[in-house]
Design a protein around this motif. Structure first.
Motif, PDB file in Angstrom:
ATOM      1  N   PRO A 182      22.286  -9.236  14.013  1.00 22.22           N
ATOM      2  CA  PRO A 182      23.241  -9.088  12.911  1.00 22.22           C
ATOM      3  C   PRO A 182      24.557  -8.432  13.349  1.00 22.22           C
ATOM      4  O   PRO A 182      25.630  -8.896  12.960  1.00 22.22           O
ATOM      5  CB  PRO A 182      22.477  -8.218  11.907  1.00 22.22           C
ATOM      6  N   ALA A 183      24.497  -7.387  14.167  1.00 17.09           N
ATOM      7  CA  ALA A 183      25.728  -6.719  14.616  1.00 17.09           C
ATOM      8  C   ALA A 183      26.600  -7.668  15.435  1.00 17.09           C
ATOM      9  O   ALA A 183      27.830  -7.697  15.272  1.00 17.09           O
ATOM     10  CB  ALA A 183      25.393  -5.469  15.424  1.00 17.09           C
ATOM     11  N   GLU A 184      25.987  -8.456  16.306  1.00 14.02           N
ATOM     12  CA  GLU A 184      26.748  -9.414  17.112  1.00 14.02           C
ATOM     13  C   GLU A 184      27.362 -10.495  16.222  1.00 14.02           C
ATOM     14  O   GLU A 184      28.534 -10.876  16.408  1.00 14.02           O
ATOM     15  CB  GLU A 184      25.835 -10.057  18.162  1.00 14.02           C
ATOM     16  N   ALA A 185      26.597 -10.999  15.250  1.00 13.09           N
ATOM     17  CA  ALA A 185      27.104 -12.037  14.351  1.00 13.09           C
ATOM     18  C   ALA A 185      28.275 -11.521  13.521  1.00 13.09           C
ATOM     19  O   ALA A 185      29.253 -12.237  13.300  1.00 13.09           O
ATOM     20  CB  ALA A 185      25.984 -12.551  13.446  1.00 13.09           C
ATOM     21  N   LEU A 186      28.183 -10.281  13.086  1.00 15.57           N
ATOM     22  CA  LEU A 186      29.289  -9.693  12.305  1.00 15.57           C
ATOM     23  C   LEU A 186      30.565  -9.581  13.133  1.00 15.57           C
ATOM     24  O   LEU A 186      31.665  -9.680  12.592  1.00 15.57           O
ATOM     25  CB  LEU A 186      28.888  -8.328  11.762  1.00 15.57           C
ATOM     26  N   ALA A 187      30.433  -9.384  14.430  1.00 10.42           N
ATOM     27  CA  ALA A 187      31.601  -9.191  15.303  1.00 10.42           C
ATOM     28  C   ALA A 187      32.250 -10.505  15.732  1.00 10.42           C
ATOM     29  O   ALA A 187      33.376 -10.490  16.240  1.00 10.42           O
ATOM     30  CB  ALA A 187      31.191  -8.389  16.540  1.00 10.42           C
ATOM     31  N   LEU A 188      31.581 -11.632  15.546  1.00 17.40           N
ATOM     32  CA  LEU A 188      32.148 -12.922  15.956  1.00 17.40           C
ATOM     33  C   LEU A 188      33.359 -13.283  15.107  1.00 17.40           C
ATOM     34  O   LEU A 188      33.388 -12.985  13.908  1.00 17.40           O
ATOM     35  CB  LEU A 188      31.104 -14.029  15.796  1.00 17.40           C
ATOM     36  N   PRO A 189      34.347 -13.951  15.703  1.00 22.04           N
ATOM     37  CA  PRO A 189      35.461 -14.462  14.883  1.00 22.04           C
ATOM     38  C   PRO A 189      34.961 -15.613  14.017  1.00 22.04           C
ATOM     39  O   PRO A 189      34.347 -16.561  14.527  1.00 22.04           O
ATOM     40  CB  PRO A 189      36.484 -14.936  15.915  1.00 22.04           C
ATOM     41  N   LYS A 190      35.178 -15.498  12.699  1.00 23.40           N
ATOM     42  CA  LYS A 190      34.646 -16.467  11.735  1.00 23.40           C
ATOM     43  C   LYS A 190      35.717 -16.836  10.709  1.00 23.40           C
ATOM     44  O   LYS A 190      36.621 -16.051  10.455  1.00 23.40           O
ATOM     45  CB  LYS A 190      33.435 -15.859  10.994  1.00 23.40           C
ATOM     46  N   PRO A 191      35.552 -17.991  10.061  1.00 22.07           N
ATOM     47  CA  PRO A 191      36.417 -18.311   8.918  1.00 22.07           C
ATOM     48  C   PRO A 191      36.195 -17.274   7.814  1.00 22.07           C
ATOM     49  O   PRO A 191      35.118 -16.662   7.735  1.00 22.07           O
ATOM     50  CB  PRO A 191      35.931 -19.691   8.475  1.00 22.07           C
ATOM     51  N   PRO A 192      37.176 -17.068   6.951  1.00 17.72           N
ATOM     52  CA  PRO A 192      37.088 -16.008   5.930  1.00 17.72           C
ATOM     53  C   PRO A 192      35.830 -16.039   5.069  1.00 17.72           C
ATOM     54  O   PRO A 192      35.239 -14.995   4.807  1.00 17.72           O
ATOM     55  CB  PRO A 192      38.344 -16.225   5.084  1.00 17.72           C
ATOM     56  N   LEU A 193      35.407 -17.212   4.626  1.00 15.83           N
ATOM     57  CA  LEU A 193      34.227 -17.252   3.763  1.00 15.83           C
ATOM     58  C   LEU A 193      32.952 -16.919   4.530  1.00 15.83           C
ATOM     59  O   LEU A 193      32.027 -16.319   3.989  1.00 15.83           O
ATOM     60  CB  LEU A 193      34.117 -18.590   3.045  1.00 15.83           C
ATOM     61  N   ASP A 194      32.886 -17.274   5.804  1.00 18.84           N
ATOM     62  CA  ASP A 194      31.734 -16.904   6.617  1.00 18.84           C
ATOM     63  C   ASP A 194      31.730 -15.404   6.909  1.00 18.84           C
ATOM     64  O   ASP A 194      30.666 -14.802   7.045  1.00 18.84           O
ATOM     65  CB  ASP A 194      31.690 -17.720   7.905  1.00 18.84           C
ATOM     66  N   VAL A 195      32.903 -14.797   6.978  1.00 14.58           N
ATOM     67  CA  VAL A 195      32.979 -13.335   7.105  1.00 14.58           C
ATOM     68  C   VAL A 195      32.312 -12.697   5.892  1.00 14.58           C
ATOM     69  O   VAL A 195      31.489 -11.780   6.021  1.00 14.58           O
ATOM     70  CB  VAL A 195      34.447 -12.860   7.243  1.00 14.58           C
ATOM     71  N   GLU A 196      32.654 -13.184   4.703  1.00  7.41           N
ATOM     72  CA  GLU A 196      32.046 -12.677   3.455  1.00  7.41           C
ATOM     73  C   GLU A 196      30.542 -12.883   3.430  1.00  7.41           C
ATOM     74  O   GLU A 196      29.774 -11.978   3.087  1.00  7.41           O
ATOM     75  CB  GLU A 196      32.641 -13.397   2.238  1.00  7.41           C
ATOM     76  N   LEU A 197      30.114 -14.096   3.772  1.00 16.37           N
ATOM     77  CA  LEU A 197      28.693 -14.403   3.741  1.00 16.37           C
ATOM     78  C   LEU A 197      27.905 -13.537   4.713  1.00 16.37           C
ATOM     79  O   LEU A 197      26.845 -13.010   4.375  1.00 16.37           O
ATOM     80  CB  LEU A 197      28.466 -15.888   4.048  1.00 16.37           C
ATOM     81  N   ALA A 198      28.426 -13.378   5.920  1.00 18.59           N
ATOM     82  CA  ALA A 198      27.739 -12.562   6.926  1.00 18.59           C
ATOM     83  C   ALA A 198      27.669 -11.100   6.481  1.00 18.59           C
ATOM     84  O   ALA A 198      26.635 -10.443   6.642  1.00 18.59           O
ATOM     85  CB  ALA A 198      28.439 -12.685   8.276  1.00 18.59           C
ATOM     86  N   ALA A 199      28.746 -10.595   5.905  1.00 17.36           N
ATOM     87  CA  ALA A 199      28.747  -9.197   5.447  1.00 17.36           C
ATOM     88  C   ALA A 199      27.671  -8.980   4.388  1.00 17.36           C
ATOM     89  O   ALA A 199      26.962  -7.971   4.414  1.00 17.36           O
ATOM     90  CB  ALA A 199      30.127  -8.825   4.899  1.00 17.36           C
TER      91      ALA A 199
END
Length: 136
Positions: A113-130
Motif C-alpha cells: 500500500p505505501a508503494e502504491a500510494l507513492a506512485l505517480p497516478k491520475p487524479p482519480l486513482d490518487v483518490e481511490l488509492a487514498a
C-alpha cells in the motif's frame, strides 16, 4: 453511460502476500506513464461487475468472476476538471484465474500500500488509492 459523463470500472487486485496490482499506462495515451488500477469503460449493455470481468480479461489476460468483485468505493471528476467527465467504480478482488500480464501495453507491478500510494497516478486513482489504503 449517461450524457456528458462516462462510467468506468477499476479493479484493485490483492495478492496473498498483501501486495496490490497497479498498471502503468502506455506512453502516448491519456495519462501515459502514470500508474492506475486496471479497468475501463462500462458498456451500455453491461452491469459494472460484468464490465470489470471483461476489462480484466482484455487488459490482464485473467479470468475473474463477478461474485469475487467487491465494491470498494468510487471517485468522480469535478466540474472544471480537464479531460472526460468520469465516475470510476472501484472493486477489490482476491481471487482470479491466470497470471496477470500487461496484454494491451504498458506494464504491471505488485506494490505494498505505501508503494502504491507513492506512485505517480491520475487524479482519480490518487483518490481511490487514498481511500482504499486509508487503514493500511
Amino acid at each position: 453511460m449517461s450524457e456528458g459523463w462516462m462510467t468506468v470500472v477499476a479493479g484493485a487486485l490483492r495478492a496473498g502476500d498483501g501486495r496490490w496490482l497497479m498498471h502503468r499506462r502506455p506512453e502516448g495515451k491519456h495519462h501515459g506513464g502514470l500508474w492506475e488500477f486496471p479497468g475501463g469503460k462500462v458498456e451500455a449493455s453491461e452491469m459494472p461487475q460484468q464490465s470489470l470481468v471483461r476489462e480484466l480479461h482484455e487488459e490482464l489476460g485473467i479470468l475473474a468472476c463477478a461474485e469475487h468483485c467487491d465494491p470498494a468505493g468510487f471517485a468522480e471528476s469535478r466540474l472544471g476538471d480537464s479531460g472526460p467527465r468520469l465516475v470510476i467504480l472501484l472493486y477489490t478482488l482476491t481471487a482470479w484465474e491466470g497470471d496477470p500480464r500487461a496484454v494491451e501495453g504498458g506494464e504491471i507491478g505488485w506494490f505494498t500500500p505505501a508503494e502504491a500510494l507513492a506512485l505517480p497516478k491520475p487524479p482519480l486513482d490518487v483518490e481511490l488509492a487514498a481511500r482504499l489504503f486509508r487503514n493500511c
